[in-house]
Design an enzyme around this catalytic site. Structure first.
Site, PDB file in Angstrom:
ATOM      1  N   SER A 104      -8.139  24.076  38.311  1.00 29.77           N
ATOM      2  CA  SER A 104      -7.539  22.739  38.372  1.00 29.77           C
ATOM      3  C   SER A 104      -7.890  21.827  37.207  1.00 29.77           C
ATOM      4  O   SER A 104      -7.345  20.725  37.118  1.00 29.77           O
ATOM      5  CB  SER A 104      -7.910  22.072  39.695  1.00 29.77           C
ATOM      6  OG  SER A 104      -7.226  22.703  40.750  1.00 29.77           O
ATOM      7  N   TYR A 197      -5.312  15.729  48.227  1.00 32.94           N
ATOM      8  CA  TYR A 197      -5.159  16.646  47.092  1.00 32.94           C
ATOM      9  C   TYR A 197      -4.091  17.678  47.395  1.00 32.94           C
ATOM     10  O   TYR A 197      -4.134  18.360  48.418  1.00 32.94           O
ATOM     11  CB  TYR A 197      -6.503  17.320  46.853  1.00 32.94           C
ATOM     12  CG  TYR A 197      -6.672  18.024  45.543  1.00 32.94           C
ATOM     13  CD1 TYR A 197      -7.015  17.327  44.393  1.00 32.94           C
ATOM     14  CD2 TYR A 197      -6.535  19.404  45.460  1.00 32.94           C
ATOM     15  CE1 TYR A 197      -7.216  17.978  43.197  1.00 32.94           C
ATOM     16  CE2 TYR A 197      -6.731  20.066  44.260  1.00 32.94           C
ATOM     17  CZ  TYR A 197      -7.069  19.349  43.132  1.00 32.94           C
ATOM     18  OH  TYR A 197      -7.263  19.995  41.942  1.00 32.94           O
ATOM     19  N   SER A 198      -3.108  17.818  46.501  1.00 38.91           N
ATOM     20  CA  SER A 198      -2.021  18.780  46.696  1.00 38.91           C
ATOM     21  C   SER A 198      -1.564  19.322  45.351  1.00 38.91           C
ATOM     22  O   SER A 198      -1.138  18.568  44.476  1.00 38.91           O
ATOM     23  CB  SER A 198      -0.845  18.135  47.427  1.00 38.91           C
ATOM     24  OG  SER A 198       0.258  19.029  47.480  1.00 38.91           O
ATOM     25  N   ASN A 199      -1.630  20.629  45.196  1.00 32.47           N
ATOM     26  CA  ASN A 199      -1.181  21.260  43.963  1.00 32.47           C
ATOM     27  C   ASN A 199       0.309  21.042  43.717  1.00 32.47           C
ATOM     28  O   ASN A 199       0.763  21.087  42.564  1.00 32.47           O
ATOM     29  CB  ASN A 199      -1.495  22.754  44.014  1.00 32.47           C
ATOM     30  CG  ASN A 199      -2.982  23.022  44.050  1.00 32.47           C
ATOM     31  OD1 ASN A 199      -3.736  22.455  43.281  1.00 32.47           O
ATOM     32  ND2 ASN A 199      -3.409  23.882  44.962  1.00 32.47           N
ATOM     33  N   GLY A 342     -12.546  22.914  38.417  1.00 32.37           N
ATOM     34  CA  GLY A 342     -11.518  23.859  38.807  1.00 32.37           C
ATOM     35  C   GLY A 342     -12.072  24.996  39.639  1.00 32.37           C
ATOM     36  O   GLY A 342     -13.221  25.396  39.498  1.00 32.37           O
TER      37      GLY A 342
END
Length: 387
Positions: A104, A197-199, A342
């Protein structure tokens, strides 16, 4: 397969164990390896410094196959340290400042490109997603006409996280597939009313970059960030590229507490895309975050927006706050570090930079699901920035 961990992307199994494991004999004898930018004489007799001791703890006590650190001081001098082994099968050394999958941390690169386009007047932070991708973002409680670009970068859009729903199919994923997976599920909340949190947010940000520029996201990251600041060991893997290009420690996965570590170094990273696909080194990450804070990548107005934060403790730990692709954490020695971190199958990275020129990144070669191990990794970063 890839649900959200406390920070980033999760491996291709929901059964990964969290129990500490005994080190292999090869790993045990490799604790205490330290490499300096200018090698010191009789290094084997030097008492390990605070950073080296922190890496040793990650290998010896937390069961990491390897740990790597790069520390940059206020004067720009860099020191790299390692512990453990680079390959459990052969017992080979950990490559000095080896490449790892940075998960990330990729989000910060994506956010910088978006904010550069904001500075150029080509994207508006408070413009709705639908203005750039008309009709694309629709679902249960989801409407691109109600979601701002800023909310994508800050995780306040309410979009569900696609990586919670991909299953165990490790293959190439096109960005639109990732988005479509997310849109099959209801919104988490009304845009702008909460933080989660969301990709998916960063897949959409990447799609907007491509729509506005007419070029692949990977090319924009390369020409706008990687080449201008000289990140010689950082790249966005090409479609279908499963290997890591330069010297690297192997990355490992444990599916269950009693399972052995499994080498997962070679994997298709496309399911991370704009949210987590990139490869780099600790030293290159230090260079990137230092250049960002120093104003070498963004105009002052956009950097200020990037550093405007909201609480993000649920994902990033006590007192952490999230800006536009940038995380602030308080340091035990005072002040803040700015970075991201990440998590990707086989690797976990943490780090940050300070406004006075310090920077540190630490990587380990298995993805962490154990809270105690995460705290150890974060303490290693704090040690590196505070000593």
């Amino acid at each position: 397969m890839r649900g959200q961990t406390r920070q980033g992307l999760r491996p291709p199994s929901r059964r990964q164990g969290t129990r500490r494991r005994a080190l292999s004999a090869a790993a045990a004898v490799a604790i205490g390896v330290m490499t300096l930018a200018a090698p010191a004489p009789a290094a084997a007799t030097v008492r390990p410094d605070a950073v080296q001791r922190a890496l040793n703890v990650l290998v010896r006590d937390d069961g990491m196959p390897a740990a790597l650190a790069s520390v940059q001081d206020r004067d720009g001098r860099t020191r790299t340290s390692t512990a453990g082994v680079g390959d459990l099968a052969t017992g080979s050394k950990v490559p000095r400042d080896g490449q790892v999958r940075i998960g990330s941390n990729t989000k910060t690169f994506t956010a910088v490109v978006v904010l550069q386009l904001v500075g150029e007047g080509r994207i508006g932070l408070d413009t709705k997603v639908d203005d750039y991708l008309p009709g694309l973002v629709r679902g249960e409680g989801i409407d691109g006409r109600n979601i701002k670009v800023r909310q994508l970068l800050q995780h306040t859009s309410g979009l569900p996280n696609y990586s919670n729903y991909l299953g165990d199919d490790v293959r190439y994923y096109a960005p639109r597939e990732l988005l479509d997976t997310a849109l099959q599920h209801p919104a988490d909340f009304v845009p702008g009313t909460s933080w989660k949190y969301s990709n998916t947010n960063y897949v959409l940000a990447g799609l907007i970059v491509q729509k506005i520029t007419g070029r692949p996201l990977a090319e924009e990251i390369d020409r706008r960030i990687i080449k201008p600041i000289g990140l010689r060991h950082t790249y966005f893997p090409a479609p279908g590229e499963m290997t890591i290009r330069e010297p690297h420690p192997h990355g490992y996965l444990r599916n269950a507490a009693d399972d052995p570590l499994r080498d997962i170094t070679e994997i298709d990273p496309s399911w991370g895309w704009a949210a987590g696909q990139m490869v780099s080194t600790n030293s290159d990450l230090n260079r990137f975050f230092s250049a960002l804070l120093a104003g070498h990548l963004l105009p002052s107005a956009q950097l200020a927006q990037m550093r405007s934060t909201v609480p993000a403790e649920a994902t990033f730990g006590p007192a952490a706050r999230y800006g536009l692709g940038l995380v602030s954490r308080p340091l035990p020695c005072g002040g803040l570090s700015w970075g991201h971190g990440g998590s990707f199958p086989g690797y976990e990275t943490r780090g940050g930079a300070t406004d006075d020129g310090r920077a540190a990144n630490v990587a380990v070669t298995t993805q962490l699901t154990d809270e105690a191990a995460r705290r150890s990794l974060e303490r290693a970063v704090d040690t590196a920035l505070c000593h």
